[in-house]
Design a protein around this motif. Structure first.
Motif, short mmCIF file in Angstrom:
data_model
loop_
_atom_site.label_atom_id
_atom_site.label_comp_id
_atom_site.label_asym_id
_atom_site.label_seq_id
_atom_site.Cartn_x
_atom_site.Cartn_y
_atom_site.Cartn_z
N THR A 68 -6.51 22.89 -94.04
CA THR A 68 -5.94 21.70 -93.44
C THR A 68 -4.42 21.71 -93.42
O THR A 68 -3.80 20.69 -93.10
N THR A 69 -3.82 22.84 -93.76
CA THR A 69 -2.37 22.99 -93.70
C THR A 69 -2.03 23.92 -92.54
O THR A 69 -2.34 25.11 -92.59
N PRO A 70 -1.42 23.40 -91.48
CA PRO A 70 -1.18 24.25 -90.29
C PRO A 70 -0.06 25.25 -90.51
O PRO A 70 1.04 24.90 -90.95
N ALA A 71 -0.35 26.50 -90.22
CA ALA A 71 0.68 27.53 -90.22
C ALA A 71 1.31 27.58 -88.82
O ALA A 71 0.62 27.37 -87.82
N PRO A 72 2.61 27.84 -88.72
CA PRO A 72 3.23 27.94 -87.40
C PRO A 72 2.56 29.02 -86.56
O PRO A 72 2.20 30.09 -87.05
N ARG A 73 2.37 28.72 -85.27
CA ARG A 73 1.74 29.68 -84.36
C ARG A 73 2.83 30.36 -83.53
O ARG A 73 3.62 29.70 -82.86
N ASP A 74 2.85 31.69 -83.59
CA ASP A 74 3.85 32.46 -82.87
C ASP A 74 3.65 32.32 -81.36
O ASP A 74 2.52 32.30 -80.85
N GLY A 75 4.75 32.23 -80.64
CA GLY A 75 4.70 32.23 -79.19
C GLY A 75 4.26 30.92 -78.56
O GLY A 75 4.01 30.87 -77.36
N VAL A 76 4.16 29.86 -79.36
CA VAL A 76 3.73 28.57 -78.85
C VAL A 76 4.95 27.65 -78.76
O VAL A 76 5.60 27.38 -79.78
N THR A 77 5.26 27.18 -77.56
CA THR A 77 6.46 26.37 -77.37
C THR A 77 6.35 25.02 -78.06
O THR A 77 7.28 24.56 -78.72
N LEU A 78 5.20 24.37 -77.92
CA LEU A 78 4.95 23.09 -78.60
C LEU A 78 3.69 23.25 -79.43
O LEU A 78 2.57 23.28 -78.90
N ASP A 79 3.89 23.39 -80.73
CA ASP A 79 2.81 23.67 -81.67
C ASP A 79 2.27 22.34 -82.22
O ASP A 79 2.93 21.69 -83.04
N LEU A 80 1.08 21.96 -81.80
CA LEU A 80 0.51 20.66 -82.21
C LEU A 80 0.25 20.61 -83.71
O LEU A 80 0.32 19.53 -84.31
N THR A 249 2.04 20.43 -73.37
CA THR A 249 1.58 21.64 -74.06
C THR A 249 1.00 22.63 -73.06
O THR A 249 0.80 22.32 -71.88
N ASP A 250 0.69 23.82 -73.56
CA ASP A 250 0.13 24.89 -72.75
C ASP A 250 -1.38 24.94 -72.97
O ASP A 250 -1.85 25.06 -74.10
N ILE A 251 -2.14 24.87 -71.89
CA ILE A 251 -3.61 24.87 -72.01
C ILE A 251 -4.13 26.19 -72.56
O ILE A 251 -5.28 26.27 -73.02
N GLU A 252 -3.30 27.23 -72.56
CA GLU A 252 -3.70 28.51 -73.16
C GLU A 252 -4.14 28.31 -74.61
O GLU A 252 -5.11 28.92 -75.06
N VAL A 253 -3.44 27.43 -75.34
CA VAL A 253 -3.82 27.14 -76.73
C VAL A 253 -4.88 26.04 -76.67
O VAL A 253 -4.59 24.86 -76.83
N ILE A 254 -6.11 26.43 -76.47
CA ILE A 254 -7.18 25.50 -76.10
C ILE A 254 -7.75 24.73 -77.29
O ILE A 254 -8.28 23.62 -77.14
N THR A 255 -7.67 25.29 -78.50
CA THR A 255 -8.11 24.61 -79.72
C THR A 255 -7.19 25.03 -80.86
O THR A 255 -6.39 25.96 -80.71
N PRO A 256 -7.31 24.38 -82.03
CA PRO A 256 -6.50 24.82 -83.18
C PRO A 256 -6.80 26.25 -83.61
O PRO A 256 -5.97 26.87 -84.28
N GLY A 257 -7.96 26.77 -83.23
CA GLY A 257 -8.37 28.08 -83.74
C GLY A 257 -8.45 29.20 -82.74
O GLY A 257 -8.63 30.36 -83.13
N THR A 258 -8.31 28.92 -81.43
CA THR A 258 -8.45 29.99 -80.46
C THR A 258 -7.63 29.71 -79.22
O THR A 258 -6.99 28.66 -79.09
N THR A 259 -7.64 30.66 -78.30
CA THR A 259 -6.92 30.54 -77.05
C THR A 259 -7.84 30.93 -75.90
O THR A 259 -8.91 31.50 -76.11
N ILE A 260 -7.40 30.63 -74.68
CA ILE A 260 -8.19 31.01 -73.51
C ILE A 260 -8.31 32.53 -73.42
O ILE A 260 -9.38 33.07 -73.09
N THR A 261 -7.23 33.23 -73.73
CA THR A 261 -7.27 34.69 -73.70
C THR A 261 -8.33 35.24 -74.64
O THR A 261 -9.10 36.14 -74.27
#
Length: 266
Positions: A68-80, A249-261
């Protein structure tokens, strides 16, 4: 209500729910109890703890805190995740009510916001979109001493966002966070999972949500970068009445745990 999750050998999964049809419907519990959750929790609170704590209890607690502690996500302009962390640092969970409708956007708050005692969340169990804003208006009316936050996706907000007029009319203090990824994120996730790259009917042409909130008589700002969120939140919390933060935000980051890619690659 899952009392203990079976993440470690020797633990027992206890599932408590007032509807017997829900027990063992999604997953099989070691102990399934049909009971009112609050009544069961009160009984458990009065129970005597074991003389020797379960050996995996400390590890389970550590795993929960880590998850439950979010780590910064690399390459994400707006990290929710970092936005939720900034909220945790500024808003006391015990004094907050978080309201949300259905959508992937809510996953960041469900995972990273540490909810306070009973009465700290209003959210649909039926997957209903558009619930968060009107629920937050009601919560702000009923609990004017609380910090009420409506968290909405862009498609979610477009269903009942006009209830900002009700909030302004009744002079409630309300913070609205609109997560705008330009699409119906949950449906897009299912499309990408089952039919990769075959996108149909999930893109949105959105308005300027900050300008829309100001048109209703509220205060608003747009946030495009992670570093800009905390200062904008500070300014919002210093205001009174209806306040809206439009997070693009970018829809590429589709959930807290995965991406569209990743979904397409899988």
């Amino acid at each position: 209500y899952t009392l203990i999750t079976p993440d470690h050998p020797g633990q027992t999964l206890i599932h408590i729910h007032p509807d017997p049809a829900e027990l063992n419907r999604v997953y099989r519990a070691d102990v399934a109890i049909c009971a009112d959750v609050l009544e069961a929790a009160n009984m458990l609170a009065r129970a005597e703890p074991p003389a020797t704590p379960h050996p995996s209890a400390a590890q389970a607690r550590a795993d929960y805190l880590d998850w439950t502690t979010p780590a910064p996500r690399d390459g994400v302009t707006l990290d929710l995740g970092q936005c939720v962390l900034a909220m945790r640092e500024r808003i006391a969970a015990v004094d907050a009510i978080i309201c949300n409708g259905a959508g992937n956007f809510s996953g960041w708050w469900h995972r990273y916001w540490r909810y306070g005692p009973h009465g700290s969340q209003l959210a649909p169990t039926a997957g209903a979109m558009g619930y968060g804003v009107p629920a937050a208006v009601a919560a702000a009316r009923r609990c004017p001493d609380k910090t009420v936050v409506a968290v909405a996706g862009d498609g979610d907000f477009l269903m009942n966002g006009q209830e900002l007029a009700t909030a302004v009319q009744h002079g409630v203090d309300l913070l609205v966070i609109v997560v705008d990824n330009g699409g119906y994120g949950t449906i897009r996730m299912h499309q990408e999972r089952d039919y990769p790259a075959r996108v149909s009917g999930t893109e949105l042409r959105n308005p300027d949500f900050a300008a829309l909130a100001r048109a209703f008589g509220g205060w608003a700002e747009t946030v495009d970068r992670t570093a800009d969120f905390a200062p904008a939140l500070d300014r919002a919390l210093a205001e009174r009445g209806v306040r809206l933060l439009h997070l693009r935000t970018d829809i590429e980051v589709i959930t807290p745990g995965t991406t569209i890619t990743r979904l397409r690659d899988a």
